[in-house]
Structures are given as C-alpha cells and as structure tokens.
Scaffold this motif. Structure first.
Motif, PDB file in Angstrom:
ATOM      1  N   HIS A 176      67.978  71.389  70.485  1.00 47.77           N
ATOM      2  CA  HIS A 176      67.718  72.499  71.406  1.00 47.77           C
ATOM      3  C   HIS A 176      68.954  72.822  72.246  1.00 47.77           C
ATOM      4  O   HIS A 176      69.260  73.992  72.503  1.00 47.77           O
ATOM      5  CB  HIS A 176      66.535  72.173  72.316  1.00 47.77           C
ATOM      6  CG  HIS A 176      65.197  72.420  71.673  1.00 47.77           C
ATOM      7  ND1 HIS A 176      64.801  73.664  71.244  1.00 47.77           N
ATOM      8  CD2 HIS A 176      64.163  71.579  71.397  1.00 47.77           C
ATOM      9  CE1 HIS A 176      63.585  73.598  70.733  1.00 47.77           C
ATOM     10  NE2 HIS A 176      63.176  72.343  70.808  1.00 47.77           N
ATOM     11  N   TRP A 207      58.052  68.986  50.230  1.00 42.59           N
ATOM     12  CA  TRP A 207      57.849  69.713  51.487  1.00 42.59           C
ATOM     13  C   TRP A 207      57.080  71.013  51.278  1.00 42.59           C
ATOM     14  O   TRP A 207      56.283  71.423  52.110  1.00 42.59           O
ATOM     15  CB  TRP A 207      59.195  70.001  52.140  1.00 42.59           C
ATOM     16  CG  TRP A 207      59.101  70.486  53.552  1.00 42.59           C
ATOM     17  CD1 TRP A 207      58.732  69.770  54.662  1.00 42.59           C
ATOM     18  CD2 TRP A 207      59.373  71.818  54.019  1.00 42.59           C
ATOM     19  NE1 TRP A 207      58.770  70.563  55.785  1.00 42.59           N
ATOM     20  CE2 TRP A 207      59.162  71.830  55.422  1.00 42.59           C
ATOM     21  CE3 TRP A 207      59.786  72.993  53.392  1.00 42.59           C
ATOM     22  CZ2 TRP A 207      59.344  72.966  56.198  1.00 42.59           C
ATOM     23  CZ3 TRP A 207      59.970  74.140  54.165  1.00 42.59           C
ATOM     24  CH2 TRP A 207      59.745  74.109  55.555  1.00 42.59           C
ATOM     25  N   THR A 208      57.325  71.673  50.130  1.00 45.24           N
ATOM     26  CA  THR A 208      56.718  72.988  49.890  1.00 45.24           C
ATOM     27  C   THR A 208      55.517  72.942  48.962  1.00 45.24           C
ATOM     28  O   THR A 208      54.737  73.897  48.930  1.00 45.24           O
ATOM     29  CB  THR A 208      57.746  73.940  49.249  1.00 45.24           C
ATOM     30  OG1 THR A 208      58.128  73.421  47.956  1.00 45.24           O
ATOM     31  CG2 THR A 208      58.987  74.080  50.125  1.00 45.24           C
ATOM     32  N   ASP A 256      59.990  68.810  60.807  1.00 47.68           N
ATOM     33  CA  ASP A 256      59.790  70.260  60.782  1.00 47.68           C
ATOM     34  C   ASP A 256      60.327  70.938  62.041  1.00 47.68           C
ATOM     35  O   ASP A 256      60.858  72.053  61.974  1.00 47.68           O
ATOM     36  CB  ASP A 256      58.305  70.587  60.630  1.00 47.68           C
ATOM     37  CG  ASP A 256      57.801  70.317  59.220  1.00 47.68           C
ATOM     38  OD1 ASP A 256      58.527  69.651  58.455  1.00 47.68           O
ATOM     39  OD2 ASP A 256      56.694  70.767  58.880  1.00 47.68           O
ATOM     40  N   ASP A 257      60.204  70.273  63.174  1.00 51.81           N
ATOM     41  CA  ASP A 257      60.664  70.870  64.438  1.00 51.81           C
ATOM     42  C   ASP A 257      62.166  71.131  64.422  1.00 51.81           C
ATOM     43  O   ASP A 257      62.642  72.136  64.960  1.00 51.81           O
ATOM     44  CB  ASP A 257      60.309  69.960  65.625  1.00 51.81           C
ATOM     45  CG  ASP A 257      58.809  69.884  65.861  1.00 51.81           C
ATOM     46  OD1 ASP A 257      58.112  70.866  65.540  1.00 51.81           O
ATOM     47  OD2 ASP A 257      58.339  68.844  66.351  1.00 51.81           O
ATOM     48  N   ARG A 296      60.195  80.253  54.581  1.00 54.44           N
ATOM     49  CA  ARG A 296      59.568  79.580  55.730  1.00 54.44           C
ATOM     50  C   ARG A 296      60.529  79.393  56.890  1.00 54.44           C
ATOM     51  O   ARG A 296      60.123  79.383  58.053  1.00 54.44           O
ATOM     52  CB  ARG A 296      59.035  78.200  55.305  1.00 54.44           C
ATOM     53  CG  ARG A 296      57.792  78.227  54.450  1.00 54.44           C
ATOM     54  CD  ARG A 296      57.276  76.797  54.329  1.00 54.44           C
ATOM     55  NE  ARG A 296      56.254  76.672  53.297  1.00 54.44           N
ATOM     56  CZ  ARG A 296      55.694  75.511  52.949  1.00 54.44           C
ATOM     57  NH1 ARG A 296      56.080  74.392  53.565  1.00 54.44           N
ATOM     58  NH2 ARG A 296      54.781  75.464  52.002  1.00 54.44           N
ATOM     59  N   LEU A 297      61.807  79.200  56.565  1.00 49.32           N
ATOM     60  CA  LEU A 297      62.812  78.883  57.583  1.00 49.32           C
ATOM     61  C   LEU A 297      63.773  80.064  57.685  1.00 49.32           C
ATOM     62  O   LEU A 297      64.807  80.109  57.012  1.00 49.32           O
ATOM     63  CB  LEU A 297      63.551  77.593  57.206  1.00 49.32           C
ATOM     64  CG  LEU A 297      62.650  76.361  57.001  1.00 49.32           C
ATOM     65  CD1 LEU A 297      63.427  75.221  56.337  1.00 49.32           C
ATOM     66  CD2 LEU A 297      62.060  75.896  58.327  1.00 49.32           C
ATOM     67  N   SER A 298      63.441  81.003  58.529  1.00 48.42           N
ATOM     68  CA  SER A 298      64.169  82.278  58.577  1.00 48.42           C
ATOM     69  C   SER A 298      65.603  82.147  59.079  1.00 48.42           C
ATOM     70  O   SER A 298      66.416  83.055  58.902  1.00 48.42           O
ATOM     71  CB  SER A 298      63.406  83.271  59.460  1.00 48.42           C
ATOM     72  OG  SER A 298      63.251  82.751  60.781  1.00 48.42           O
ATOM     73  N   ASN A 299      65.945  81.011  59.705  1.00 48.17           N
ATOM     74  CA  ASN A 299      67.283  80.828  60.260  1.00 48.17           C
ATOM     75  C   ASN A 299      68.281  80.285  59.240  1.00 48.17           C
ATOM     76  O   ASN A 299      69.493  80.327  59.453  1.00 48.17           O
ATOM     77  CB  ASN A 299      67.206  79.868  61.460  1.00 48.17           C
ATOM     78  CG  ASN A 299      68.419  79.962  62.367  1.00 48.17           C
ATOM     79  OD1 ASN A 299      68.862  81.049  62.689  1.00 48.17           O
ATOM     80  ND2 ASN A 299      68.950  78.820  62.764  1.00 48.17           N
ATOM     81  N   LEU A 326      64.006  71.311  61.502  1.00 45.53           N
ATOM     82  CA  LEU A 326      64.272  72.234  60.400  1.00 45.53           C
ATOM     83  C   LEU A 326      64.193  73.692  60.855  1.00 45.53           C
ATOM     84  O   LEU A 326      64.959  74.539  60.397  1.00 45.53           O
ATOM     85  CB  LEU A 326      63.273  72.004  59.263  1.00 45.53           C
ATOM     86  CG  LEU A 326      63.648  70.979  58.189  1.00 45.53           C
ATOM     87  CD1 LEU A 326      62.504  70.789  57.210  1.00 45.53           C
ATOM     88  CD2 LEU A 326      64.921  71.402  57.453  1.00 45.53           C
ATOM     89  N   LYS A 327      63.270  73.974  61.747  1.00 47.04           N
ATOM     90  CA  LYS A 327      63.109  75.351  62.238  1.00 47.04           C
ATOM     91  C   LYS A 327      64.345  75.842  62.994  1.00 47.04           C
ATOM     92  O   LYS A 327      64.547  77.047  63.137  1.00 47.04           O
ATOM     93  CB  LYS A 327      61.886  75.439  63.151  1.00 47.04           C
ATOM     94  CG  LYS A 327      60.566  75.252  62.424  1.00 47.04           C
ATOM     95  CD  LYS A 327      59.409  75.138  63.406  1.00 47.04           C
ATOM     96  CE  LYS A 327      58.113  74.819  62.687  1.00 47.04           C
ATOM     97  NZ  LYS A 327      56.998  74.553  63.646  1.00 47.04           N
ATOM     98  N   LEU A 328      65.148  74.913  63.482  1.00 43.39           N
ATOM     99  CA  LEU A 328      66.338  75.271  64.250  1.00 43.39           C
ATOM    100  C   LEU A 328      67.613  75.233  63.405  1.00 43.39           C
ATOM    101  O   LEU A 328      68.674  75.653  63.865  1.00 43.39           O
ATOM    102  CB  LEU A 328      66.494  74.318  65.445  1.00 43.39           C
ATOM    103  CG  LEU A 328      65.304  74.221  66.404  1.00 43.39           C
ATOM    104  CD1 LEU A 328      65.563  73.134  67.452  1.00 43.39           C
ATOM    105  CD2 LEU A 328      65.044  75.557  67.077  1.00 43.39           C
TER     106      LEU A 328
END
Length: 355
Positions: free
Chosen positions: A151, A191-192, A172-173, A207-210, A175-177
């Motif tokens: 973060h 995972w998928t 997952d938390d 799933r992970l737009s970043n 991975l989203k970043l």
C-alpha cells in the motif's frame, strides 16, 4: 551493466533463510539410509535469492524480512551483506535434497517463529527502505507486513512485481495491487480454475486490471508471457488463445541451444467461457544446458525473477527480458544451491544483454 541501472534501488519483502543442501546419488526410499555425495550450507528463501541475483546483476537491493539472533539468522545476514544486499524467534531454514540422477530437488522448509508482523516494521524503517526505489518485489510470504509495504508503494507510485508459487493466505490482496506477475507452472490454473494455462493467463489479466504482464515459468520448457496491450484498433484480429499459443510453438527453433523468444502481434485473445483481452503472447525457450553441466535447479525460478527485476529497471524489451532471464537461470543451474552459480553483470555470457 546498463547505465540506466546504476544506483537503481529495488526492494523485496519476503523470505530469507538458510538452505542445507544434501546432494545424493538418488532420492531415498522410505526407511532407507543413504549418504550424501556432498553437502553445502547456503543462503536461501525466494526474496533472498532473487535479490542476490539482482545485486550481482548491478541493482542495489534492500530486503524487508525477519531473522532471529541465532546461528541461522547471523549466517543469513552475513551472506546477504557480502553480496551487497541490505536487510532491514528462530530463523527459517530449509533442507534441500538434490537428486544427482534426475537433477531434481526436494525442499523441506521450517518457517521462522514468530512470523513477521506489521508491528515489527516501524513506519520510519518502511519509508527508508522504499526511498528512491524503482520497483518492489513480493514472494507471497509475510502477507500482513507485505500488504502494508504494498500500500505504501502504491502511494509512492512504485511499481510492484509479485511472485506467485502457489495459493497462499493474503495473496489476492497484494495481487490486486501488482503491476507485474511471475507465476510457477501450476499457479495460473490453480488460481483461476481455467482448463489451460493460456486461458488462465487471459483470466488473470481480466481479473487484475492493473497488471501489465504475467509470465508463467515452465522449467526446461521455457516460459509463456501475456502482455496487456492498449493499442487495439478496428482491424485487430481476434483469435482463440490456445490456438495462438499452438501456432507460436510451431515456430520454435528446436535446434537452437540458446534462449529464444517468439511473439504474436497485438491480438484480441479469446478464452472460451472467460472473456477476451487485447494483448501480445510470447513464448520464451530455456537454454539447452548439456546434461554434463546441469547440476542443480534449486532457485532457478528466483534467478529468473531477479533477472526480470533487472530487465524492468533497464527498460529491456519483452523479447530481450525473457532471453536474458533464461540465460541467468541456466547459469544458476550449473552449480549447487540457489546462489553459487548466479552470474555477475561482468559475466561474458551476459555481455550481449549488458551493452
């Protein structure tokens, strides 16, 4: 070393440990007593190995982790400091059994205790570690602390590379970043729940737009990379992703002993039942290491990731990055342990990449 990488800081958060490497003629059967043919004690842990690799290639790594004031902990610090890596209970350690016959390795890991928690990382130390960093790397361990670091990296616009070996708590938390992901062979489908690796890679980007790219490493079979593209035009071809991978595989030069990379054009990659993403697919081959030179695969994935960290900092093209990472990983496999064979940036085998 690329001048673009001089004094470039990379930060890693995750596992550092000691590896006890027992080399045996063949893996023991249950209740069997055997002798080692040789034995080596060496630093280990995904983050410790990947950032040692990055340091030898010319980056300036800092590690956020935890070791105890015990024999293992002091050895971890000594070896990392000797390689120019800065490190911010019992210390973790791993028994590694290297089978000389199959060239495989079996790892028996004992985690450190107590595990690192966010309270162990003062804000001042975190800010110091991230100061001037070009990229931050996570290996999926120490997830509570890693999320705090992640973060803060996002706040400072520092890109994140995530290493995903297997499903882990809190993964997952982070991975989203993440901006970049490097996966072990089994992870994308686990995972998928997709039926094939290419479909799983499409699913991950959806799933992970970043995420800018995701790589899955396949050992001696090289790697596959899916890079997101924002250059979609009205004439961009759409193709089923499994079929596209098959067509790239047919273009491999089977007689080449050095790493190569085959790439598609920008394509609308369709995965049945999952969706469509615009991107480029890459197939990277591994170096064909002669059996007489292949000693130990321990830490080959970490060497690959350390090379990817360097390649991102040096602004390598994807094709150059995948060939470079495969070359470094192959060098590592020519010696016992995760670190002995890691090349330095002055290694002649890397000369064409370091121009």
């Amino acid at each position: 070393m690329s001048r673009a990488c001089e004094n470039t800081v990379v930060v890693g958060c995750g596992a550092v440990s000691v590896d006890f490497l027992a080399i045996v003629a063949a893996y023991p059967k249950p209740d069997e007593k055997i002798r080692t043919t040789s034995f080596k004690v060496q630093g280990g842990g995904n983050t410790g190995n990947a950032l040692t690799c990055a340091s030898r290639l010319g980056l300036k790594p800092r590690i956020i982790s935890k070791v105890a004031d015990d024999t293992q902990g002091r050895e971890v610090l000594r070896e990392l400091e000797a390689d120019g890596v800065s490190l911010e209970g019992t210390s973790p350690f791993t028994y590694v059994i290297v089978d000389s016959q199959t060239k495989s390795r079996t790892c028996i890991h004992t985690p450190g205790y107590p595990p690192m928690k966010p309270v162990d990382l003062p804000k001042s130390s975190l800010l110091t570690a991230l100061h001037g960093a070009k990229i931050v790397y996570f290996d999926g361990r120490l997830h509570e602390t890693a999320l705090v670091v992640a973060h803060e990296a996002v706040k400072k616009n520092i890109p994140i590379l995530m290493d995903t070996e297997r499903l882990r708590e809190g993964l997952d938390d982070i991975l989203k970043l993440a901006d970049y992901v490097v996966c072990a062979a089994q992870f994308p489908q686990a995972w998928t729940e997709a039926s094939t690796v290419p479909k799983a890679l499409v699913c991950m980007l959806l799933r992970l737009s970043n995420i800018k790219f995701v790589i899955v490493t396949l050992g001696k079979d090289g790697c596959i990379m899916l890079e997101r593209s924002f250059n979609e035009g009205p004439s961009t071809e759409e193709m089923e992703v499994d079929r596209l991978l098959e067509s790239l595989e047919t273009r491999k030069n089977r007689s080449s002993h050095i790493p190569t990379c085959i790439t598609s054009s920008v394509t609308k990659l369709h995965a049945e039942g999952i969706g469509t993403v615009c991107g480029k697919l890459y197939v990277g081959t591994a170096e064909n290491v002669p059996p007489s030179e292949l000693i130990d695969t321990t830490g080959a994935g970490d060497a690959f990731i350390g090379s990817v960290l360097y390649a991102i900092c040096a602004n390598f093209t994807p094709e150059k990055m995948l060939c470079f990472a495969a070359t470094v990983a192959a060098s590592k496999c020519r010696a016992i342990g995760a670190r002995t064979g890691l090349p330095y940036h002055t290694d002649p085998r890397l000369a064409t990449f370091m121009k």
